[in-house]
Design a protein around this motif. Structure first.
Motif, short mmCIF file in Angstrom:
data_model
loop_
_atom_site.label_atom_id
_atom_site.label_comp_id
_atom_site.label_asym_id
_atom_site.label_seq_id
_atom_site.Cartn_x
_atom_site.Cartn_y
_atom_site.Cartn_z
N ARG A 137 0.84 -1.20 0.00
CA ARG A 137 0.00 0.00 0.00
C ARG A 137 0.87 1.25 0.00
NH1 ARG A 137 -4.79 -2.37 1.92
NH2 ARG A 137 -4.63 -4.51 1.12
N ARG A 138 0.39 2.24 -0.74
CA ARG A 138 1.04 3.54 -0.77
C ARG A 138 0.12 4.58 -0.13
NH1 ARG A 138 5.59 3.63 -3.83
NH2 ARG A 138 5.98 1.77 -5.10
N GLU A 139 0.73 5.68 0.26
CA GLU A 139 -0.04 6.71 0.97
C GLU A 139 -1.17 7.28 0.12
OE1 GLU A 139 4.14 6.58 2.67
OE2 GLU A 139 3.25 6.48 0.66
N THR A 140 -1.07 7.16 -1.19
CA THR A 140 -2.12 7.66 -2.08
C THR A 140 -3.24 6.66 -2.30
OG1 THR A 140 -0.73 6.89 -3.92
CG2 THR A 140 -0.60 9.23 -3.34
N ASP A 141 -3.10 5.45 -1.78
CA ASP A 141 -4.16 4.46 -1.92
C ASP A 141 -5.37 4.84 -1.08
OD1 ASP A 141 -2.60 2.99 -3.61
OD2 ASP A 141 -1.99 1.50 -2.12
N PRO A 142 -6.57 4.45 -1.50
CA PRO A 142 -7.76 4.79 -0.72
C PRO A 142 -7.78 4.09 0.62
CG PRO A 142 -8.32 3.27 -2.50
CD PRO A 142 -6.90 3.70 -2.73
N ALA A 143 -8.37 4.75 1.61
CA ALA A 143 -8.58 4.15 2.92
C ALA A 143 -9.93 3.44 2.92
CB ALA A 143 -8.55 5.22 4.01
N ASN A 144 -9.95 2.27 3.55
CA ASN A 144 -11.18 1.47 3.56
C ASN A 144 -11.24 0.68 4.87
OD1 ASN A 144 -13.52 0.21 2.62
ND2 ASN A 144 -12.37 -1.45 1.65
N PRO A 145 -11.35 1.37 6.01
CA PRO A 145 -11.25 0.69 7.31
C PRO A 145 -12.38 -0.32 7.53
CG PRO A 145 -12.00 2.96 7.59
CD PRO A 145 -11.58 2.83 6.16
N VAL A 146 -12.02 -1.44 8.17
CA VAL A 146 -13.01 -2.49 8.42
C VAL A 146 -13.12 -2.82 9.91
CG1 VAL A 146 -12.77 -3.51 6.13
CG2 VAL A 146 -11.29 -4.31 7.97
N SER A 147 -12.67 -1.91 10.77
CA SER A 147 -12.79 -2.11 12.22
C SER A 147 -13.00 -0.76 12.88
CB SER A 147 -11.52 -2.77 12.78
OG SER A 147 -10.41 -1.88 12.67
N ALA A 148 -13.55 -0.80 14.10
CA ALA A 148 -13.73 0.45 14.86
C ALA A 148 -12.40 1.12 15.13
CB ALA A 148 -14.46 0.15 16.17
N TYR A 149 -11.38 0.31 15.38
CA TYR A 149 -10.04 0.87 15.62
C TYR A 149 -9.57 1.66 14.40
CZ TYR A 149 -4.94 0.92 16.02
OH TYR A 149 -3.62 1.30 16.04
N ALA A 150 -9.59 1.02 13.24
CA ALA A 150 -9.11 1.68 12.02
C ALA A 150 -9.94 2.89 11.68
CB ALA A 150 -9.11 0.68 10.87
N ALA A 151 -11.26 2.79 11.81
CA ALA A 151 -12.14 3.91 11.48
C ALA A 151 -11.90 5.09 12.41
CB ALA A 151 -13.59 3.46 11.53
N SER A 152 -11.72 4.82 13.70
CA SER A 152 -11.49 5.91 14.65
C SER A 152 -10.15 6.58 14.41
CB SER A 152 -11.58 5.39 16.10
OG SER A 152 -10.56 4.45 16.38
N LYS A 153 -9.15 5.82 13.97
CA LYS A 153 -7.85 6.40 13.65
C LYS A 153 -7.91 7.22 12.37
CE LYS A 153 -4.51 5.10 16.57
NZ LYS A 153 -3.51 6.03 17.11
N LEU A 154 -8.64 6.73 11.37
CA LEU A 154 -8.77 7.50 10.12
C LEU A 154 -9.50 8.81 10.38
CD1 LEU A 154 -8.39 7.69 7.06
CD2 LEU A 154 -10.56 6.46 6.80
N ALA A 155 -10.53 8.76 11.21
CA ALA A 155 -11.25 9.99 11.55
C ALA A 155 -10.34 10.98 12.27
CB ALA A 155 -12.47 9.66 12.40
N ALA A 156 -9.45 10.47 13.10
CA ALA A 156 -8.49 11.34 13.79
C ALA A 156 -7.52 11.97 12.79
CB ALA A 156 -7.73 10.55 14.85
N GLU A 157 -7.12 11.21 11.77
CA GLU A 157 -6.28 11.78 10.71
C GLU A 157 -6.99 12.97 10.06
OE1 GLU A 157 -4.90 9.20 7.67
OE2 GLU A 157 -4.17 7.65 9.03
#
Length: 316
Positions: A137-157
């Protein structure tokens, strides 16, 4: 540079604080108040190189305000509900700490009167990428979180990058891929395997319970990860996202077999449905080309050595 490290008594924080101090930085270690677990108290023994220690509760505006009054030039924000399984059990708490808590810290930092705003390194996670192609994965790839952990971290970003654009707070986001090392809690896969294998060896058990062994992950040494964080606060570009990644993926089956070899107990892995994630990402490996180009970082410790050190730490 004077650096505030939040979550300093967590796994990565307990390695980062002495690394920063040995690199010539002064460190303020922000720790969770009221923590009395043996594991956390043991980690705090690694914080004696810090110049000072403060308590921080990300769900308290008063606690955050008191910490923000400290003088520092940079922040490495590690404090979080820090695992997929823990956040899955407490999803609302994960959003409160990981997302709102991060915003609660970044906003007053952006409004500090007089002087330059501190560099703010937000330690996100490669989990934000979620499902995708079986290629690094590269930084330009789309984010597609599949857990509450990942989603909460992406929202913080999203939150900290908005603060950066609106106020000029020099925010840098790191997305670390899998990392481990001595001192990591047994709720994470590598020390969990190590603990079960060593127990099986002691009692003579021929099998060890495992989850899905076919997923592909990276396993960086925590020493390499904290080096990346130091280099990013020293020379990373504000407003940018950087993978902390080796590009080397291995299946969890390979990890299990390598640990079994290091433990000198060749137990058979036995699938336990209770250890399977409800949703699992089949392949999560990253490209570290961007961070290498920016600050010259690349990992130096082979994953085989990393696993051997975890076995040794668990055995002793």
């Amino acid at each position: 540079m004077r650096v505030l490290v939040t979550g300093a008594d967590g796994f990565v924080g307990s390695w980062l604080v002495p690394h920063l101090a040995s690199s010539g930085h002064s460190v303020i270690a922000a720790v969770l108040p009221g923590e009395t677990s043996e594991e956390m108290l043991h980690r705090r023994e690694h914080l004696d190189s810090a110049e000072g220690m403060v308590e921080l509760s990300l769900d308290s505006e008063e606690s955050v305000a008191a910490v923000v009054e400290e003088e520092f030039d940079a922040v490495v924000h590690l404090a979080a509900i820090a695992s997929v399984s823990q956040a899955g059990c407490q999803p609302i708490r994960a959003w409160e700490i990981n997302t709102l808590g991060t915003a609660r810290l970044a906003e007053p930092l952006s409004q500090r009167p007089g002087g330059a705003k501190p560099v703010f390194l937000f330690a996100s996670t490669a989990e934000v990428y979620g499902n995708g192609p079986a290629s690094p994965r590269r930084e330009t790839d789309p984010a597609n979180p599949v857990s509450a952990y990942a989603a909460s971290k992406l929202a913080a970003e999203v939150a900290v990058m908005e603060v950066h654009r609106r106020t000029g707070l020099p925010v840098i986001v790191s997305r670390s891929f899998g990392h481990t090392g001595p001192g990591q809690a047994a709720s994470y896969v590598v020390p969990a395997f190590a603990k079960r294998l060593l127990l099986a060896k002691r009692v003579g058990a021929p099998a060890v319970e495992v989850g899905n062994l076919e997923v592909v992950r990276e396993f960086l040494h925590v020493k390499d990860v904290v080096e990346a964080y130091r280099l990013l606060i020293e020379g990373g570009e504000p407003g940018q996202i950087y993978n902390v990644a080796s590009g080397i993926g291995v299946t969890l089956r390979d990890v299990f077999l390598r640990l079994a070899e290091a433990a000198e107990h060749h137990a058979v892995p036995e699938t336990d449905a209770s250890l399977m994630r409800p949703v699992d990402v089949p392949y999560l490996v990253g490209s570290g080309a961007k961070i290498e180009a920016a600050v010259g970082w690349k990992p130096t410790i082979p994953w085989e050595q990393t696993l051997a050190e975890v076995i040794d730490a668990q055995a002793n």
